[in-house]
Design an enzyme around this catalytic site. Sequence first.
Site, PDB file in Angstrom:
ATOM      1  CG  ASP A  33      -0.497  -0.083   2.544  1.00  0.00           C
ATOM      2  OD1 ASP A  33       0.710  -0.364   2.709  1.00  0.00           O
ATOM      3  OD2 ASP A  33      -1.281   0.140   3.484  1.00  0.00           O
ATOM      4  N   GLY A 120      -2.039  -7.525  14.274  1.00  0.00           N
ATOM      5  CA  GLY A 120      -2.038  -7.455  12.814  1.00  0.00           C
ATOM      6  C   GLY A 120      -3.424  -7.428  12.198  1.00  0.00           C
ATOM      7  CB  SER A 122      -5.952  -2.905  11.259  1.00  0.00           C
ATOM      8  OG  SER A 122      -5.478  -1.581  11.141  1.00  0.00           O
ATOM      9  CB  SER A 124      -3.898   0.991  14.943  1.00  0.00           C
ATOM     10  OG  SER A 124      -3.586   0.276  13.780  1.00  0.00           O
ATOM     11  CD  GLU A 156      -1.510   3.493  12.650  1.00  0.00           C
ATOM     12  OE1 GLU A 156      -2.750   3.520  12.493  1.00  0.00           O
ATOM     13  OE2 GLU A 156      -0.852   2.447  12.747  1.00  0.00           O
ATOM     14  CG  ASP A 168      -4.298  -1.409   8.120  1.00  0.00           C
ATOM     15  OD1 ASP A 168      -4.222  -2.115   7.100  1.00  0.00           O
ATOM     16  OD2 ASP A 168      -3.491  -1.479   9.060  1.00  0.00           O
TER      17      ASP A 168
HETATM   18  P1  ADP Z   1      -2.840  -3.552  15.428  1.00  0.00           P
HETATM   19  O1  ADP Z   1      -3.305  -2.403  14.601  1.00  0.00           O
HETATM   20  O2  ADP Z   1      -2.203  -4.631  14.625  1.00  0.00           O
HETATM   21  O3  ADP Z   1      -3.867  -4.099  16.339  1.00  0.00           O
HETATM   22  P2  ADP Z   1      -1.078  -1.530  16.469  1.00  0.00           P
HETATM   23  O4  ADP Z   1       0.165  -1.615  17.278  1.00  0.00           O
HETATM   24  O5  ADP Z   1      -0.990  -0.887  15.137  1.00  0.00           O
HETATM   25  O6  ADP Z   1      -1.669  -3.003  16.373  1.00  0.00           O
HETATM   26  O7  ADP Z   1      -2.196  -0.723  17.283  1.00  0.00           O
HETATM   27  C1  ADP Z   1      -2.494  -1.062  18.598  1.00  0.00           C
HETATM   28  C2  ADP Z   1      -2.679   0.202  19.410  1.00  0.00           C
HETATM   29  O8  ADP Z   1      -3.903   0.882  19.032  1.00  0.00           O
HETATM   30  C3  ADP Z   1      -2.836  -0.065  20.888  1.00  0.00           C
HETATM   31  O9  ADP Z   1      -1.588  -0.175  21.537  1.00  0.00           O
HETATM   32  C4  ADP Z   1      -3.593   1.180  21.355  1.00  0.00           C
HETATM   33  O10 ADP Z   1      -2.728   2.277  21.458  1.00  0.00           O
HETATM   34  C5  ADP Z   1      -4.516   1.446  20.182  1.00  0.00           C
HETATM   35  N1  ADP Z   1      -5.804   0.755  20.392  1.00  0.00           N
HETATM   36  C6  ADP Z   1      -6.342  -0.209  19.622  1.00  0.00           C
HETATM   37  N2  ADP Z   1      -7.529  -0.630  20.112  1.00  0.00           N
HETATM   38  C7  ADP Z   1      -7.759   0.086  21.231  1.00  0.00           C
HETATM   39  C8  ADP Z   1      -8.809   0.110  22.214  1.00  0.00           C
HETATM   40  N3  ADP Z   1      -9.861  -0.691  22.129  1.00  0.00           N
HETATM   41  N4  ADP Z   1      -8.697   0.998  23.230  1.00  0.00           N
HETATM   42  C9  ADP Z   1      -7.640   1.823  23.301  1.00  0.00           C
HETATM   43  N5  ADP Z   1      -6.623   1.835  22.433  1.00  0.00           N
HETATM   44  C10 ADP Z   1      -6.665   0.984  21.404  1.00  0.00           C
HETATM   45 MG    MG Z   2      -2.084  -1.174  13.370  1.00  0.00          MG
END
Ligand code: ADP
Ligand code: MG
Length: 381
Positions: A33, A120, A122, A124, A156, A168
């Site tokens: 991407d 993985g 997402s 985020s 991000e 994503d």
């Molecule tokens: P992924 O996107 O693969 O799950 P990332 O490291 O990119 O992993 O994103 C994870 C981060 O996003 C968490 O550490 C937090 O900061 C934020 N996050 C995701 N879901 C939540 C949630 N439900 N509440 C608060 N923060 C969240």
């Molecule tokens: Mg992520």
Amino acid sequence: MLILSTQQALSETFQPKVYRAPGRVNLIGEHTDYNQGFVMPAAIDFSTWVAIAPRQDRKLSIRSENFAEAVEIDLDQPATQGRGHWSDYPVGVAVKLEQSGHRLVGANMLVRGEVPIGSGLSSSAAIEVATGLALLENSDAKTDRVTLAKLCQQAENEFVGMRCGLMDQFVSCFGESGHALMLDCRGLDYHLLALPENVKLVVCNTMVKHDLANSEYNARRADCEEGVRLLSRKLPFVGSLRDITTGDLQRHKDQIPEVIGRRCRHVASENSRVLEAASALERSDLETFGQLMGESHRSLRDDYEVSCKELDLMVDLANQVEGVLGARMTGGGFGGCTINLVRSENVDSFKQFVAREYPEATGRNPEIYVCAAAQGAERAE
Ligand code: ADP
Ligand code: MG
């Protein structure tokens, strides 16, 4: 009477509204991407929910059920960068919305995430997009979804410091139930591809996330940029790795260091695999689709070097099971999940096999999610 109507007015004013945005699984097209290439993700039926109610001041108070510490920020005194806290993601979205000209109304927000975090899938993008939708509507502001996805990505990239591409956030906004989304990350044209009903998207979580995931992600981006810089000296039409074929690379391999050449080869070969996979899916040729998933995994492992022993093991295990059409790592790599295309009638035996063999080899219990391709972000009632 008076009390009742006051109560009614209060609940109308302070009744939270709830917004939902899904996580995603990427079927094929990894690390393409941000090279303006092709990707084929699907939104999944795991979402992040944001409840929001307006406040009279310009503060945002944000709590998450998934993390202990709540935050309060003043929209009139915004930070310019995250501080390594979970709230960087929603706060970053608020900051980017304000920077893009929206004047936000203060709010109390509560987050509930069911997307496995840091795996993985997402979580985020899910929290970013749900927050973005919630803040916009809470402020009576509007923007189109492509702009929303891009603002979330900027949050991000620039606020959190993770240089992710747009895939994503885009699929969290535009996913459709029962469909994968074939996206051209250059022009952002996309079309939906119906997923066959006789197969399931089975996601296996290795339950590891190696620390170097984010720094190596950014390092791969830098490798790709270096590849473009070196190749464009001989091939002036090259503005991104999207413009390169494996043939070009072969012809000009003396222009670039060996490692950079392998990074570029992954991107070039992955882009053609996504195109082939899309036409395979259109003609319901799931065997070819599955083979392309396997090739994608090997390319990510050997050329792009973003796999790890747990992901490789998970893929090897999957390939031993009858009814598995294809298996590969999904997401940025260095842990997290694999995506497996499994015939419906073989899903149970697949789950049993992985649940037995993976702990034996690693000492960790995997989580296995049978996902449906789901609808993108929306207001939830
Ligand atoms: P992924 O996107 O693969 O799950 P990332 O490291 O990119 O992993 O994103 C994870 C981060 O996003 C968490 O550490 C937090 O900061 C934020 N996050 C995701 N879901 C939540 C949630 N439900 N509440 C608060 N923060 C969240
Ligand atoms: Mg992520």
